[in-house]
Scaffold this motif. Structure first.
Motif, PDB file in Angstrom:
ATOM      1  N   GLY A   3       0.797  -1.225   0.000  1.00  0.00           N
ATOM      2  CA  GLY A   3       0.000   0.000   0.000  1.00  0.00           C
ATOM      3  C   GLY A   3       0.828   1.273   0.000  1.00  0.00           C
ATOM      4  N   LEU A   4       2.130   1.142  -0.194  1.00  0.00           N
ATOM      5  CA  LEU A   4       3.022   2.307  -0.222  1.00  0.00           C
ATOM      6  C   LEU A   4       3.652   2.431  -1.605  1.00  0.00           C
ATOM      7  CD1 LEU A   4       4.918   1.655   3.133  1.00  0.00           C
ATOM      8  CD2 LEU A   4       2.966   3.192   2.795  1.00  0.00           C
ATOM      9  N   LEU A   5       4.080   3.636  -1.938  1.00  0.00           N
ATOM     10  CA  LEU A   5       4.830   3.843  -3.175  1.00  0.00           C
ATOM     11  C   LEU A   5       6.319   3.842  -2.837  1.00  0.00           C
ATOM     12  CD1 LEU A   5       4.978   4.678  -6.219  1.00  0.00           C
ATOM     13  CD2 LEU A   5       5.078   7.038  -5.404  1.00  0.00           C
ATOM     14  N   LEU A   6       7.083   2.979  -3.497  1.00  0.00           N
ATOM     15  CA  LEU A   6       8.535   2.991  -3.326  1.00  0.00           C
ATOM     16  C   LEU A   6       9.133   3.854  -4.423  1.00  0.00           C
ATOM     17  CD1 LEU A   6       9.359  -0.750  -2.516  1.00  0.00           C
ATOM     18  CD2 LEU A   6       8.366   1.029  -1.061  1.00  0.00           C
ATOM     19  N   LEU A   7       9.736   4.949  -4.011  1.00  0.00           N
ATOM     20  CA  LEU A   7      10.299   5.900  -4.960  1.00  0.00           C
ATOM     21  C   LEU A   7      11.814   5.914  -4.773  1.00  0.00           C
ATOM     22  CD1 LEU A   7       9.334   8.181  -6.989  1.00  0.00           C
ATOM     23  CD2 LEU A   7       9.783   9.766  -5.108  1.00  0.00           C
ATOM     24  N   GLY A   8      12.550   5.584  -5.844  1.00  0.00           N
ATOM     25  CA  GLY A   8      14.007   5.498  -5.735  1.00  0.00           C
ATOM     26  C   GLY A   8      14.705   6.450  -6.681  1.00  0.00           C
ATOM     27  N   GLY A   9      15.928   6.822  -6.336  1.00  0.00           N
ATOM     28  CA  GLY A   9      16.701   7.687  -7.217  1.00  0.00           C
ATOM     29  C   GLY A   9      17.875   8.313  -6.482  1.00  0.00           C
TER      30      GLY A   9
END
Ligand code: FES
Length: 487
Positions: free
Chosen positions: A274-280
């Motif tokens: 239920g979470l957004l994994l945002l990478g960078g």
């Protein structure tokens, strides 16, 4: 900082090596590559033990974004051009087989790990060369038999100029999987391997005598033979787990697919729990003196989804090779019974499984048609030259800095809550000053091969720019190839 994965599972601790023993195969490293290799070897009737320095999954496996894909950036068109179509076919085949093998293992062992089928898309927001590269990648992938297509329409909440989507890919909870895959295997935790000579694997708790030795410990710590320190460096990248749900959340977004931006400032996105994994915000390890990576990532998230909330943050570390391909197979010509699995770039899930399959086959004497492309003994001058020069310059510069450069400041100038290379009692030292003013002083000489360490303010760690070893502010080792902490 703990990842979403470590916060949502606990794995029972295992005993340390109880003393000297004999076995057929010793696997060094209890991450995904090590456990999968041990699992496949055990299935083939090879008596195997895993030796893990800390806890299983305690290295990079707990920090991955856990995308199981045969899509590894813009790789296939480059592979076909630089290495030939046969090599590209082998790489594609190994990746697709790895996804299938995950399905088999999960089904056969009944592993509940939130395995979810999904598509994986590379995207660009720029016109011109990037867009053309994506089109070529789609064509080459199709020619290799991968179900892939080019599109300009995605579910992303910002416009893209193009995307290549591979279908039949997946993601999961890596530690749930690891826990299930390790069931019934002989794994010794808290057992640091100190050295390997021939078939003798010496640890602080006893010696394991093994016919086959597999280095699946992220970055091989043996420098000679193999010379992996001349062929790899490490990169760090950062992940935020964002809460997008809740009443009135503006711009809430949870993608069904997995996304990886090919532009220099591209973002990685997938959903989990239920979470957004945002990478960078990636960079070469040891080159983050300014810090602020998490802050920049959060700023970009807030620009897209003003009401998102950060729930977890963590960072990952990847081994990068000179020609962009992993080293999987025989460790060196001089060590016929040693094997290595390293240099997975940013694609640790499928490359771990590909490594387990290639190494299992090598040990049981079965031909593997995909193995050649991964051979650590390959020679790829055209694909390696540019990276070899820049990697070599890094090492020379960072070794020289230790000897010639003065400290950057005095200890008194260091603000509380910060670290840096400063003068301490007349000598150059690495100092971290706690909020209450207490000092933690360490040597800035990396115990691996002597490069000067750099302070990473985002992780409060000392990082080595040469090969990527890391240490916490007290000097305790976090990441190899260094085998010990700093003084
Ligand atoms: Fe090799 Fe530091 S990791 S010198």
């Amino acid at each position: 900082m703990n990842s979403l994965w470590t916060e949502t599972i606990s794995i029972p601790e295992r005993e340390a090596l109880p003393g000297d023993m004999k076995t057929e195969a010793a696997v060094i490293g209890g991450g995904l590559a090590g456990i999968l290799t041990a699992r496949l070897l055990s299935e083939s009737g090879v008596r195997t033990v895993v030796l893990e320095a800390d806890r299983i999954g305690g290295g990079q496996t707990k920090n991955t974004t856990a995308k199981i894909t045969s899509q590894h950036g813009l790789i296939y068109d480059r592979l076909a051009e630089q290495f030939g179509m046969e090599a590209a076919e082998q790489y594609a085949s190994a990746g697709e087989k790895a996804i299938g093998e995950y399905r088999r293992v999960i089904k056969e062992y009944g592993i509940d790990c939130h395995f979810t089928e999904s598509s994986a898309c590379l995207y660009s927001c720029r016109k011109g060369k990037a867009q053309e590269a994506l089109m070529r990648e789609a064509e080459t992938a199709q020619a290799l038999g991968i179900p892939a297509g080019f599109t300009t329409k995605t579910e992303l909440p910002f416009p893209v100029t193009g995307a290549v989507c591979f279908h039949g890919q997946a993601h999961f909870h890596p530690l749930e999987f690891l826990k299930g895959a390790a069931e019934g295997l002989t794994v010794y935790e808290n057992t640091l391997v100190l050295s390997v000579e021939g078939s003798q694997v010496r640890t602080g708790r006893g010696t394991v005598s093994a016919e086959h030795v597999v280095f699946a410990c992220h970055y091989p710590f043996v420098n000679v033979p193999g010379y992996y320190f001349m062929r790899m460096y490490q990169e760090r990248s950062y992940v935020l787990a964002l809460d997008m749900e809740g009443p009135g959340r503006r711009g809430a977004f949870l993608p069904e697919g997995m996304y990886y931006g090919v532009d220099r400032d591209g973002l990685s996105l997938r959903s989990a729990a239920g979470l957004l994994l945002l990478g960078g915000e990636g960079h070469r390890t040891g080159e983050n003196r300014e810090g602020g990576r998490y802050g920049k990532l959060l700023e970009r998230a807030k620009a897209l989804w003003p009401d998102c909330r950060e729930r977890f943050r963590w960072s990952a570390q990847d081994c990068m090779t000179l020609d962009g391909l992993p080293y999987i197979g025989r460790f060196s010509a001089k060590t016929p019974n040693w094997y290595v699995a390293t240099g997975f770039q940013k694609w640790g899930m499928t490359n771990s499984m590909a490594a387990a399959m290639v190494i299992r086959d090598a040990i049981i004497g079965k031909e593997n048609p995909d193995a050649a492309v991964f051979s650590p003994e390959r020679f790829t001058p055209a694909a390696s030259a540019k990276n070899f020069v820049s990697g070599g310059l890094h090492s020379v510069r960072d070794l020289a800095r230790e000897v010639f450069m003065p400290p950057r400041a005095m200890t008194e100038e260091l603000p509380c809550g910060h670290g840096g290379v400063v003068e301490f009692e007349g000598k150059k030292a690495g100092v971290y000053k706690e909020e209450n003013g207490e000092l933690h002083v360490v040597s800035v000489r990396c115990p691996h091969m002597g490069c000067q360490l750099e302070w990473n303010p985002d992780e409060k760690s000392w990082d080595c720019p040469c090969h990527g070893s890391r240490f916490d502010y007290t000097g305790k080792r976090i990441d190899n190839p260094a085998q010990e902490g700093i003084k």
